[in-house]
Design a protein around this motif. Structure first.
Motif, PDB file in Angstrom:
ATOM      1  N   ASN A 142     146.760  75.669  71.093  1.00 22.39           N
ATOM      2  CA  ASN A 142     146.326  74.360  71.599  1.00 22.39           C
ATOM      3  C   ASN A 142     147.359  73.284  71.298  1.00 22.39           C
ATOM      4  N   VAL A 143     147.930  73.310  70.093  1.00 29.10           N
ATOM      5  CA  VAL A 143     148.952  72.327  69.712  1.00 29.10           C
ATOM      6  C   VAL A 143     150.186  72.468  70.602  1.00 29.10           C
ATOM      7  N   LEU A 144     150.623  73.704  70.828  1.00 30.11           N
ATOM      8  CA  LEU A 144     151.821  73.919  71.641  1.00 30.11           C
ATOM      9  C   LEU A 144     151.598  73.497  73.088  1.00 30.11           C
ATOM     10  N   TYR A 145     150.378  73.619  73.575  1.00 28.85           N
ATOM     11  CA  TYR A 145     150.066  73.148  74.925  1.00 28.85           C
ATOM     12  C   TYR A 145     150.225  71.636  75.005  1.00 28.85           C
ATOM     13  N   HIS A 146     149.686  70.928  74.033  1.00 32.46           N
ATOM     14  CA  HIS A 146     149.803  69.468  74.037  1.00 32.46           C
ATOM     15  C   HIS A 146     151.233  69.031  73.805  1.00 32.46           C
ATOM     16  N   PRO A 167     159.112  64.148  73.111  1.00 31.29           N
ATOM     17  CA  PRO A 167     160.497  64.491  72.785  1.00 31.29           C
ATOM     18  C   PRO A 167     160.639  65.899  72.236  1.00 31.29           C
ATOM     19  N   PHE A 168     161.880  66.355  72.145  1.00 32.33           N
ATOM     20  CA  PHE A 168     162.248  67.611  71.497  1.00 32.33           C
ATOM     21  C   PHE A 168     161.551  68.818  72.127  1.00 32.33           C
ATOM     22  N   ARG A 169     161.379  68.784  73.423  1.00 31.47           N
ATOM     23  CA  ARG A 169     160.836  69.935  74.130  1.00 31.47           C
ATOM     24  C   ARG A 169     161.950  70.926  74.439  1.00 31.47           C
ATOM     25  N   PHE A 170     161.569  72.209  74.610  1.00 33.92           N
ATOM     26  CA  PHE A 170     162.534  73.204  75.053  1.00 33.92           C
ATOM     27  C   PHE A 170     161.812  74.195  75.957  1.00 33.92           C
ATOM     28  N   ARG A 171     162.571  74.953  76.691  1.00 36.08           N
ATOM     29  CA  ARG A 171     162.012  75.767  77.762  1.00 36.08           C
ATOM     30  C   ARG A 171     161.059  76.851  77.260  1.00 36.08           C
ATOM     31  N   GLY A 172     161.304  77.390  76.094  1.00 36.01           N
ATOM     32  CA  GLY A 172     160.475  78.487  75.605  1.00 36.01           C
ATOM     33  C   GLY A 172     159.194  78.064  74.928  1.00 36.01           C
ATOM     34  N   LEU A 173     158.899  76.769  74.904  1.00 37.79           N
ATOM     35  CA  LEU A 173     157.718  76.283  74.194  1.00 37.79           C
ATOM     36  C   LEU A 173     156.429  76.844  74.791  1.00 37.79           C
ATOM     37  N   ALA A 445     143.828  69.893  64.855  1.00 35.88           N
ATOM     38  CA  ALA A 445     143.110  68.765  65.455  1.00 35.88           C
ATOM     39  C   ALA A 445     143.862  67.460  65.221  1.00 35.88           C
ATOM     40  N   LEU A 446     144.408  67.298  64.006  1.00 32.71           N
ATOM     41  CA  LEU A 446     145.164  66.080  63.703  1.00 32.71           C
ATOM     42  C   LEU A 446     146.398  65.963  64.594  1.00 32.71           C
ATOM     43  N   ILE A 447     147.094  67.075  64.817  1.00 30.06           N
ATOM     44  CA  ILE A 447     148.313  67.019  65.621  1.00 30.06           C
ATOM     45  C   ILE A 447     147.991  66.760  67.092  1.00 30.06           C
ATOM     46  N   THR A 448     146.971  67.428  67.623  1.00 30.69           N
ATOM     47  CA  THR A 448     146.602  67.168  69.020  1.00 30.69           C
ATOM     48  C   THR A 448     146.140  65.732  69.201  1.00 30.69           C
ATOM     49  N   ALA A 449     145.436  65.193  68.204  1.00 27.01           N
ATOM     50  CA  ALA A 449     145.046  63.782  68.279  1.00 27.01           C
ATOM     51  C   ALA A 449     146.270  62.877  68.216  1.00 27.01           C
ATOM     52  N   THR A 450     147.268  63.259  67.441  1.00 25.29           N
ATOM     53  CA  THR A 450     148.499  62.476  67.359  1.00 25.29           C
ATOM     54  C   THR A 450     149.210  62.446  68.703  1.00 25.29           C
ATOM     55  N   PHE A 451     149.313  63.598  69.364  1.00 26.87           N
ATOM     56  CA  PHE A 451     149.914  63.632  70.697  1.00 26.87           C
ATOM     57  C   PHE A 451     149.105  62.794  71.684  1.00 26.87           C
ATOM     58  N   ALA A 452     147.770  62.871  71.596  1.00 26.62           N
ATOM     59  CA  ALA A 452     146.924  62.104  72.518  1.00 26.62           C
ATOM     60  C   ALA A 452     147.077  60.611  72.303  1.00 26.62           C
ATOM     61  N   ILE A 464     156.835  61.684  68.146  1.00 19.17           N
ATOM     62  CA  ILE A 464     157.823  62.342  67.287  1.00 19.17           C
ATOM     63  C   ILE A 464     157.149  62.857  66.008  1.00 19.17           C
ATOM     64  N   ILE A 465     156.212  62.070  65.480  1.00 20.72           N
ATOM     65  CA  ILE A 465     155.470  62.517  64.292  1.00 20.72           C
ATOM     66  C   ILE A 465     154.723  63.810  64.596  1.00 20.72           C
ATOM     67  N   GLY A 466     154.084  63.866  65.777  1.00 20.83           N
ATOM     68  CA  GLY A 466     153.381  65.080  66.169  1.00 20.83           C
ATOM     69  C   GLY A 466     154.318  66.267  66.303  1.00 20.83           C
ATOM     70  N   CYS A 467     155.501  66.023  66.896  1.00 15.24           N
ATOM     71  CA  CYS A 467     156.490  67.099  67.042  1.00 15.24           C
ATOM     72  C   CYS A 467     156.993  67.585  65.688  1.00 15.24           C
ATOM     73  N   ALA A 468     157.160  66.669  64.741  1.00 23.65           N
ATOM     74  CA  ALA A 468     157.647  67.053  63.411  1.00 23.65           C
ATOM     75  C   ALA A 468     156.607  67.867  62.652  1.00 23.65           C
ATOM     76  N   MET A 469     155.332  67.571  62.873  1.00 26.93           N
ATOM     77  CA  MET A 469     154.273  68.285  62.175  1.00 26.93           C
ATOM     78  C   MET A 469     154.055  69.686  62.735  1.00 26.93           C
ATOM     79  N   THR A 470     154.400  69.890  64.011  1.00 25.79           N
ATOM     80  CA  THR A 470     154.109  71.172  64.664  1.00 25.79           C
ATOM     81  C   THR A 470     154.824  72.354  64.019  1.00 25.79           C
ATOM     82  N   PRO A 471     156.159  72.329  63.826  1.00 26.72           N
ATOM     83  CA  PRO A 471     156.806  73.492  63.185  1.00 26.72           C
ATOM     84  C   PRO A 471     156.344  73.707  61.749  1.00 26.72           C
TER      85      PRO A 471
END
Length: 516
Positions: A142-146, A167-173, A445-452, A464-471
């Motif tokens: 779910n996080v990777l989709y958002h 930001p910081f998207r790549f093709r294999g995501l 849930a926190l990360i998807t809410a951050t992206f939203a 960017i905060i959401g992207c940093a938390m994902t990995p």
């Protein structure tokens, strides 16, 4: 009913009677914390302790149980030590008032039996908590989709946005997200087969899992896992399978909604009917039965943008309703949780991973409200409340600002939970339990809410905060999975008296014959 026989002299009998009077007085003054009651009788110089359930049934152990256990040892050392008497208390602690049990690990014979325990006996301890693994895996998808970034096309459907502001998207995501999605399906099938084998090979454990004061809290994890699979299908499936999949998921959405309501109310009703609880041992895990309701909103937000308008409107109305119920129930339990922290300090280190459960309700609600508000742009019928377009715009604005508050609450609980683990990092021992997956799923849930939130306010900094938390979260997922495998090998889980089905709070599991 089991008996413990104690050889004692007259003085020992008098000391035991004083202990009995102390216990009776304490239990009378604390009816809300009523414990299994010992019955004292003297016959032929022996003391017979018969342990029976209290009038309110079994319950979770409390701080008071530990104090009574300590008092019993003091009475034993002071009153019985001078009379060469053999005083034996039930095992384990806390709560010598719990029914006595055979502790195989305390003898060489028992140790040899446990070392040769067959897998059929280990399956007996495959509890509902293993579905937290599928919750976490589906949450990662779910996080990777958002994180990919999506926008609406001319037809109003959700499609990949190559120019997304994320930001910081790549093709294999997207491929990574699909891998986690498919892995989640495999793990869900595996868990379903394993717990079915448990109930088939050990039928008595089915009823015990419903009545156990801890394990029953995780029964809704199976419903949440099913809901996350449906959510992932709505996210990754339509672009590959066609509209027939949308229609099928729309039907399954209502089935999931019904299961969420039934499981949530059912578990709470069983809890309130069969046990009494004290605030001393309260943890955010008490929120867990509300979790099936909390993922209905995020699913409605995604699904409403991939189906026809007539279906989308009903889905959003149902999603808002159930999401509100889940969040408000969680808020009421939040109050008990804060009160527990104010009066009893932080939970024990072994239970602190469960503190992250408090992050989920706010995170899922913020993400769900924003998602449903976006879906309302195409879901509201013509002339809805006079002007459907104006109503949709007002809903979108109000939802964004309201979700900002709720997202902030999720962040607050997140940092509180992180800070509570400082003593654990400093060297306190923490044994693995399946609740370690609380490090993952609530934080998805926190990360998807951050992206939203970042998308709603067009804030690249928040995204960017959401992207940093994902990995970081994905790394934590691999860490927890590795620790789970290690725990299975070292017999920390899937083992008698080691999992969430262990005897506690006066509850004793059904008798079993050990196969070696």
């Amino acid at each position: 009913m089991k008996h413990i026989t104690i050889d004692a002299s007259t003085d020992a009998t008098r000391s035991a009677e004083e202990l009995q009077n102390t216990l009776n007085h304490d239990m009378t003054s604390r009816r809300d914390m009523y414990t299994p009651k010992p019955v004292l009788s003297t016959e032929r110089g022996k003391i017979d302790w018969t342990v029976v359930p209290g009038q309110d049934g079994y319950r979770t152990p409390t701080i008071e149980d530990y104090e009574l256990h300590r008092l019993a040892h003091q009475q034993h050392n002071g009153g019985l030590s001078n009379n060469s008497s053999h005083f034996r208390l039930p095992h384990p602690s806390p709560g010598f008032l719990s029914r006595p049990q055979l502790n195989l690990s305390s003898s060489n014979f028992g140790h040899s039996i446990l070392e040769k325990l067959q897998w059929k006996e280990r399956i007996r301890h495959f509890t509902w908590t293993f579905f937290t693994m599928t919750m976490a895996t589906g949450g990662i998808a779910n996080v990777l989709y958002h994180g990919k970034g999506y926008s609406e096309n001319d037809a109003g459907l959700l499609v990949t946005d190559p120019e997304s502001s994320v930001p910081f998207r790549f093709r294999g995501l997207e491929a990574i997200g699909v891998i986690f999605f498919l892995l989640n399906i495999v793990l869900f099938i595996f868990n379903t087969v394993m717990i079915s084998l448990r109930f088939y090979c050990h039928p008595e454990t089915f009823r015990a899992s419903i009545l156990h004061p801890t394990e029953r809290l995780f029964i809704p994890a199976a419903v949440v896992s099913f809901g996350t699979i449906l959510l992932n299908i709505s996210q990754y499936g339509p672009n590959r399978a066609g509209h027939w999949l949308n229609d099928a998921v729309a039907v399954l959405y209502w089935i999931d909604a019904a299961l969420a309501v039934l499981s949530s109310m059912g578990v709470y009703l069983v809890m309130w009917s069969t046990a009494s609880f004290t605030i001393a041992q309260m943890t955010p895990i008490w929120i867990f039965p509300a979790y099936p309701l909390l993922i209905i909103g995020p699913h409605a937000g995604v699904l409403s943008q991939t189906v026809e308008q007539s279906q989308a409107f009903d889905i959003i109305v149902g999603g808002f309703t159930l999401q509100g119920i889940g969040f408000l129930v969680s808020m009421m339990i939040y109050s008990a949780y804060i009160y527990r922290l104010m009066t009893q300090k932080l939970p024990q280190e072994a239970t602190r991973p469960g503190m992250f459960v408090s992050v989920g309700p706010s995170g899922f609600t913020a993400a769900g409200i924003i998602g449903m508000a976006e879906g309302a742009q195409i879901a509201l019928p013509e002339n809805f409340m006079g002007d459907s377009q104006l109503a949709a715009m007002i809903l979108k604005v109000v939802s964004a600002w309201m979700s900002l508050w709720i997202w902030g609450l999720a962040l607050w609980f997140f940092f509180i939970s992180v800070g509570a683990h400082w003593s654990c990092v400093r060297g306190e021992r923490m044994t693995f339990t399946m609740t370690w997956y609380s490090y993952v799923f609530p934080n998805t849930a926190l990360i998807t809410a951050t992206f939203a939130i970042g998308k709603a306010f067009n804030s690249k900094a928040i995204q960017i905060i959401g992207c940093a938390m994902t990995p970081i979260l994905i790394t934590v997922w691999f860490f927890v999975v590795g620790m789970m495998i290690r725990a299975i090998v070292f017999k920390q889980i899937l083992w008698p008296q080691k999992g969430e089905d262990k005897d506690e709070g006066g509850f004793k599991g059904p008798k079993r014959r050990v196969s070696v």
